[in-house]
Design a protein around this motif. Sequence first.
Motif, PDB file in Angstrom:
ATOM      1  N   ALA A 125       0.817  -1.217   0.000  1.00  0.00           N
ATOM      2  CA  ALA A 125       0.000   0.000   0.000  1.00  0.00           C
ATOM      3  C   ALA A 125       0.846   1.260   0.000  1.00  0.00           C
ATOM      4  CB  ALA A 125      -0.933   0.003   1.211  1.00  0.00           C
ATOM      5  N   VAL A 126       2.148   1.124   0.278  1.00  0.00           N
ATOM      6  CA  VAL A 126       3.074   2.263   0.252  1.00  0.00           C
ATOM      7  C   VAL A 126       3.622   2.414  -1.157  1.00  0.00           C
ATOM      8  CG1 VAL A 126       5.303   3.125   1.069  1.00  0.00           C
ATOM      9  CG2 VAL A 126       3.683   2.090   2.688  1.00  0.00           C
ATOM     10  N   SER A 127       3.367   3.564  -1.765  1.00  0.00           N
ATOM     11  CA  SER A 127       3.836   3.791  -3.137  1.00  0.00           C
ATOM     12  C   SER A 127       5.171   4.534  -3.170  1.00  0.00           C
ATOM     13  CB  SER A 127       2.796   4.585  -3.927  1.00  0.00           C
ATOM     14  OG  SER A 127       2.569   5.850  -3.325  1.00  0.00           O
ATOM     15  N   HIS A 128       5.388   5.410  -2.201  1.00  0.00           N
ATOM     16  CA  HIS A 128       6.625   6.187  -2.131  1.00  0.00           C
ATOM     17  C   HIS A 128       7.167   6.097  -0.710  1.00  0.00           C
ATOM     18  CE1 HIS A 128       4.343   7.953  -5.428  1.00  0.00           C
ATOM     19  NE2 HIS A 128       5.422   8.551  -5.877  1.00  0.00           N
ATOM     20  N   CYS A 129       8.461   5.940  -0.580  1.00  0.00           N
ATOM     21  CA  CYS A 129       9.077   5.934   0.743  1.00  0.00           C
ATOM     22  C   CYS A 129      10.447   6.603   0.647  1.00  0.00           C
ATOM     23  CB  CYS A 129       9.199   4.507   1.278  1.00  0.00           C
ATOM     24  SG  CYS A 129       9.733   4.416   2.995  1.00  0.00           S
ATOM     25  N   TYR A 130      10.616   7.705   1.387  1.00  0.00           N
ATOM     26  CA  TYR A 130      11.830   8.509   1.296  1.00  0.00           C
ATOM     27  C   TYR A 130      12.335   8.924   2.677  1.00  0.00           C
ATOM     28  CZ  TYR A 130      10.177   9.596  -3.507  1.00  0.00           C
ATOM     29  OH  TYR A 130       9.736   9.541  -4.800  1.00  0.00           O
ATOM     30  N   LEU A 131      13.632   9.090   2.772  1.00  0.00           N
ATOM     31  CA  LEU A 131      14.234   9.767   3.916  1.00  0.00           C
ATOM     32  C   LEU A 131      14.447  11.218   3.502  1.00  0.00           C
ATOM     33  CD1 LEU A 131      15.472   9.359   6.794  1.00  0.00           C
ATOM     34  CD2 LEU A 131      17.684   9.140   5.634  1.00  0.00           C
ATOM     35  N   ARG A 132      13.995  12.158   4.355  1.00  0.00           N
ATOM     36  CA  ARG A 132      14.111  13.584   4.068  1.00  0.00           C
ATOM     37  C   ARG A 132      14.686  14.288   5.306  1.00  0.00           C
ATOM     38  NH1 ARG A 132      11.285  14.412  -0.666  1.00  0.00           N
ATOM     39  NH2 ARG A 132       9.509  13.069  -1.117  1.00  0.00           N
ATOM     40  N   LEU A 187      11.090  10.495   7.853  1.00  0.00           N
ATOM     41  CA  LEU A 187      10.767   9.389   6.954  1.00  0.00           C
ATOM     42  C   LEU A 187       9.334   9.554   6.466  1.00  0.00           C
ATOM     43  CD1 LEU A 187      12.050   6.796   5.768  1.00  0.00           C
ATOM     44  CD2 LEU A 187      10.931   5.524   7.598  1.00  0.00           C
ATOM     45  N   PHE A 188       9.172   9.528   5.140  1.00  0.00           N
ATOM     46  CA  PHE A 188       7.867   9.768   4.520  1.00  0.00           C
ATOM     47  C   PHE A 188       7.423   8.511   3.777  1.00  0.00           C
ATOM     48  CE2 PHE A 188       9.384  13.864   5.443  1.00  0.00           C
ATOM     49  CZ  PHE A 188       8.414  14.835   5.228  1.00  0.00           C
ATOM     50  N   ALA A 189       6.185   8.103   3.997  1.00  0.00           N
ATOM     51  CA  ALA A 189       5.644   6.945   3.276  1.00  0.00           C
ATOM     52  C   ALA A 189       4.228   7.268   2.826  1.00  0.00           C
ATOM     53  CB  ALA A 189       5.651   5.706   4.170  1.00  0.00           C
ATOM     54  N   MET A 190       4.023   7.297   1.517  1.00  0.00           N
ATOM     55  CA  MET A 190       2.695   7.579   0.969  1.00  0.00           C
ATOM     56  C   MET A 190       1.880   6.291   0.929  1.00  0.00           C
ATOM     57  SD  MET A 190       0.647   9.844  -0.141  1.00  0.00           S
ATOM     58  CE  MET A 190       1.740  11.226  -0.387  1.00  0.00           C
ATOM     59  N   VAL A 191       0.699   6.332   1.553  1.00  0.00           N
ATOM     60  CA  VAL A 191      -0.159   5.148   1.663  1.00  0.00           C
ATOM     61  C   VAL A 191      -1.443   5.383   0.878  1.00  0.00           C
ATOM     62  CG1 VAL A 191      -1.454   3.667   3.255  1.00  0.00           C
ATOM     63  CG2 VAL A 191       0.784   4.576   3.935  1.00  0.00           C
ATOM     64  N   HIS A 192      -1.827   4.408   0.056  1.00  0.00           N
ATOM     65  CA  HIS A 192      -3.073   4.466  -0.715  1.00  0.00           C
ATOM     66  C   HIS A 192      -3.981   3.314  -0.293  1.00  0.00           C
ATOM     67  CE1 HIS A 192      -1.428   7.401  -3.576  1.00  0.00           C
ATOM     68  NE2 HIS A 192      -0.308   6.736  -3.424  1.00  0.00           N
ATOM     69  N   ALA A 193      -5.266   3.608  -0.139  1.00  0.00           N
ATOM     70  CA  ALA A 193      -6.218   2.556   0.234  1.00  0.00           C
ATOM     71  C   ALA A 193      -7.616   2.940  -0.246  1.00  0.00           C
ATOM     72  CB  ALA A 193      -6.209   2.327   1.744  1.00  0.00           C
TER      73      ALA A 193
END
Length: 331
Positions: A257-264, A274-280
Amino acid sequence: MRDELLYEMQNAFPLTPRPFAALAERLGSSEEEVLDSVRKLKEEKIIRQTSAIFDTKRLGYHSSLVAFRVPEERIEEAAEIINSHPGVSHNYLRNHDFNIWFTLAVPPESCLGLEGTVERLKALTRAEEAIILPTLKMFKISVKLDTTGKQSKKEKVHKREFKPIRMKAKHYAVIRELQKDLPIVSEPFADAVRRLNMSYDELFSIAGELKEAGVMRRYASILNHRKAGFTANAMSVWKVPEEQAEELGRQIAEFRAVSHCYLRPSYPNWPYNLFAMVHATSQEACDGVIEEIAKETGLTEYGKLYSTREFKKQRLVYFDPAFDEWERQDA
């Protein structure tokens, strides 16, 4: 067939003279049925665009996620100003004091540069505060919505090794063609081949070189999440100890479900790195994924920023004279 077709077009779109025939063969259908289905999906705005997805940094562009804090009464005006920049591909209103979130890219020859462009946009929008959040480490970038409902909750994210490439005029010419939205016809690459004065073999060979070098991430369809049934997306943000960032970033990236995951970077006014884009399919389902991530990782300091409005979402057009025009116009 429709759900399987959407998944295939996001996941492994065939680069062949007749890609819709190749998709039909995979799905046990006919080329005409697939073409009809894709046309309907485009008319219903479920498919936004089918084209190449390029790595902005490998093309020399400087990019970052940016957040502005804008008073409510100026949100509409601010969004319009931000959207006017050709390097803004995504722009959302989110439920946070930092309420406008957008991605910004500028070409290597930009006079203002990334930070200068952010400063100008901040002044033009009269934003009260801004934070620039460039990618320090990418763990995953792969928007492949599970339209079939048959995929596992987790997926392995493999680190790719890229081949060196010496970019020539023909590579840039192919990039300019492949970034265009694909026509829904039997031989959709025919016009590109003609304009480039190349054979199909040469076009797809160069596309392969670009992919092996990491310049092209993939060729795929991008869906309108909400119209495809994924009505909720949350930018989950996590405060992660620096010494655990690598391990936890890879762990979180494995959630399908995580499409993007980055350290910023983090800042005094923004503690999350830490960023994690979740779609549902719903906010409840999104919350469930984020809670599962928290449970598995043991992280306790995190936030959920839901998008409440989409101001802009489109592919970046590379080598566009509009970049120079924007800088001249607002100088």
